[in-house]
Motif scaffolding. Structure first.
Motif, PDB file in Angstrom:
ATOM      1  N   LEU A 122      36.077  -5.805 -49.544  1.00 40.89           N
ATOM      2  CA  LEU A 122      36.798  -6.050 -48.340  1.00 40.89           C
ATOM      3  C   LEU A 122      38.435  -5.077 -49.262  1.00 40.89           C
ATOM      4  O   LEU A 122      37.535  -4.444 -49.798  1.00 40.89           O
TER       5      LEU A 122
ATOM      6  N   VAL B 286      47.204 -11.311 -45.576  1.00 36.58           N
ATOM      7  CA  VAL B 286      45.728 -11.665 -44.714  1.00 36.58           C
ATOM      8  C   VAL B 286      45.302 -12.685 -45.388  1.00 36.58           C
ATOM      9  O   VAL B 286      46.130 -12.888 -46.298  1.00 36.58           O
TER      10      VAL B 286
ATOM     11  N   LEU C 117      43.162 -15.880 -46.871  1.00 36.55           N
ATOM     12  CA  LEU C 117      41.754 -15.958 -47.895  1.00 36.55           C
ATOM     13  C   LEU C 117      41.391 -17.218 -47.909  1.00 36.55           C
ATOM     14  O   LEU C 117      42.324 -17.969 -47.955  1.00 36.55           O
TER      15      LEU C 117
ATOM     16  N   ARG D  47      44.826 -10.846 -40.608  1.00 35.36           N
ATOM     17  CA  ARG D  47      43.123 -10.760 -40.573  1.00 35.36           C
ATOM     18  C   ARG D  47      43.391 -12.644 -40.882  1.00 35.36           C
ATOM     19  O   ARG D  47      44.451 -12.832 -42.636  1.00 35.36           O
TER      20      ARG D  47
ATOM     21  N   ILE E 273      40.090 -13.801 -43.961  1.00 39.12           N
ATOM     22  CA  ILE E 273      38.731 -13.711 -44.509  1.00 39.12           C
ATOM     23  C   ILE E 273      38.241 -14.668 -44.781  1.00 39.12           C
ATOM     24  O   ILE E 273      38.839 -15.769 -45.807  1.00 39.12           O
TER      25      ILE E 273
ATOM     26  N   LYS F 100      31.724 -12.903 -48.408  1.00 50.11           N
ATOM     27  CA  LYS F 100      32.213 -12.836 -46.997  1.00 50.11           C
ATOM     28  C   LYS F 100      31.431 -13.063 -46.395  1.00 50.11           C
ATOM     29  O   LYS F 100      30.597 -12.699 -46.062  1.00 50.11           O
TER      30      LYS F 100
ATOM     31  N   ASP G  65      35.425 -11.717 -41.367  1.00 51.66           N
ATOM     32  CA  ASP G  65      36.662 -11.106 -41.606  1.00 51.66           C
ATOM     33  C   ASP G  65      36.908 -10.446 -40.757  1.00 51.66           C
ATOM     34  O   ASP G  65      36.591  -9.493 -39.771  1.00 51.66           O
TER      35      ASP G  65
END
Ligand SMILES: Nc1ncnc2c1ncn2[C@@H]1O[C@H](COP(=O)(O)OP(=O)(O)OP(=O)(O)O)[C@@H](O)[C@H]1O
Length: 307
Positions: A30, A38, A40, A207, A209, A216, A219
């Motif tokens: 990533l 972003v 997570l 974004r 993820i 992952k 994404d």
């Protein structure tokens, strides 16, 4: 590393992290770009904290490479790099007998940054002079979290890691928190925030993820994830009988009743066609409900388990 953009603030390249016999992360790739916020997300044990620790240089990958601002965060320049990074851990314990101001001054010394701006920094996160003079032991959860954020913002970091930053905060404080994140993003700071509170992330991040068991599994932007998942869109209409709605839609969507509203479910790609047909009816109101981040997350997990 060629597949990654060269100006990325953080690169995770084919990273595997193994503890004993357990893989906490498996071949993760990533990148995080400047000015990007972003999220997570992932269940407990998905590998979020392990990723953040790798990015901070607190641990090293078993395989693969990590780059923070172009350098190895656990390498020779780790101390200098850390000054360019802010970190708000999930559970940050402050000394209860220090005041807010003393606490921030202490962290500034640890980080080797000037203390001159600390009063302003405390005010920025909503800890005004009176609060800054109080002992941290008297602080509410929200005040401690504000102090934690001020600590993470010391030295004007280029990259900010926030681990479950809004847990336990009331809605007003969350709003303040996200306003600060937006300001940072506008100033080019890269913000990575891990969270379980998926609903509140919608509209706040560029974004998302999704991690599952160290891998992952998704994404992209919310729009990307919606496109990938291809979950049905729900459209609620009031003012027309269910039969008339079903006749208008034909095979384009399924119709059910939900209280006084008629609910239509259709494929994302048919949404506009369905709306066109519905607007020919004498409706009182209409609402389009795209799949939420919660629903997308559940979808990606289900897909992973089925694979
Ligand atoms: N120091 C360690 N020693 C052994 N195993 C570890 C260690 N740190 C993490 N793990 C394991 O690695 C996996 C990923 O853990 P990690 O803490 O990164 O998950 P997480 O997504 O941050 O979870 P949470 O949301 O609960 O904080 C888990 O199975 C965990 O038990």
């Amino acid at each position: 590393m060629n597949a990654f953009p060269t100006n990325a603030s953080v690169l995770i390249d084919q990273v595997t992290k193994i503890y004993g016999a357990r893989a906490a992360l498996t071949e993760v790739n990533l990148h995080l770009d400047p000015g990007q916020c972003v999220a997570l997300v992932g269940h407990n044990g998905a590998g979020k904290s392990t990723l953040i620790k790798l990015m901070l240089g607190l641990i090293r990958p078993t395989h693969g490479q990590v780059r923070l601002l172009g350098e190895d965060p656990a390498g020779a320049h780790a101390a200098r790099l850390r000054r360019a990074v802010g970190y708000l851990p999930e559970n940050l314990a402050f000394h209860p007998s220090l005041t807010g101001q003393e606490t921030l001054d202490f962290y500034a010394r640890l980080k080797n940054v000037a203390r001159a701006g600390n009063t302003d920094l405390l005010a920025r996160v909503g800890l005004e002079a009176e609060a800054a003079r109080r002992r941290v032991g008297t602080y509410s959860k929200g005040m401690r979290q504000r102090l934690g954020l001020a600590q993470a913002l010391l030295g004007q970091p280029k990259v900010l890691f926030l681990d479950e930053p809004t847990t336990g905060l009331d809605p007003a404080l969350r709003q303040v928190f996200y306003e600060i994140v937006q300001e940072l993003r506008a100033a080019g700071v890269t913000v990575l925030l891990s969270s379980h509170a998926l609903t509140e992330l919608e509209g706040q991040t560029d974004r998302i993820i999704v991690m599952n068991r160290g891998v992952k599994i998704a994404d992209g932007t919310l729009a990307d994830l919606r496109h990938l998942a291809d979950l049905p869109v729900r459209i609620q209409a009031t003012g027309a009988p269910a039969g008339a709605v079903a006749d208008a839609l034909g095979t384009l969507g399924q119709v059910s009743t939900n209280g006084h509203a008629v609910e239509c479910r259709c494929a994302g790609g048919d949404k506009v066609a369905v709306l066109r047909r519905l607007t020919n009816l004498p409706l009182a109101d209409i609402a389009v409900m795209e799949p939420s981040l919660d629903e997308l997350y559940a979808h990606f997990l289900r897909r992973e388990q089925a694979a």
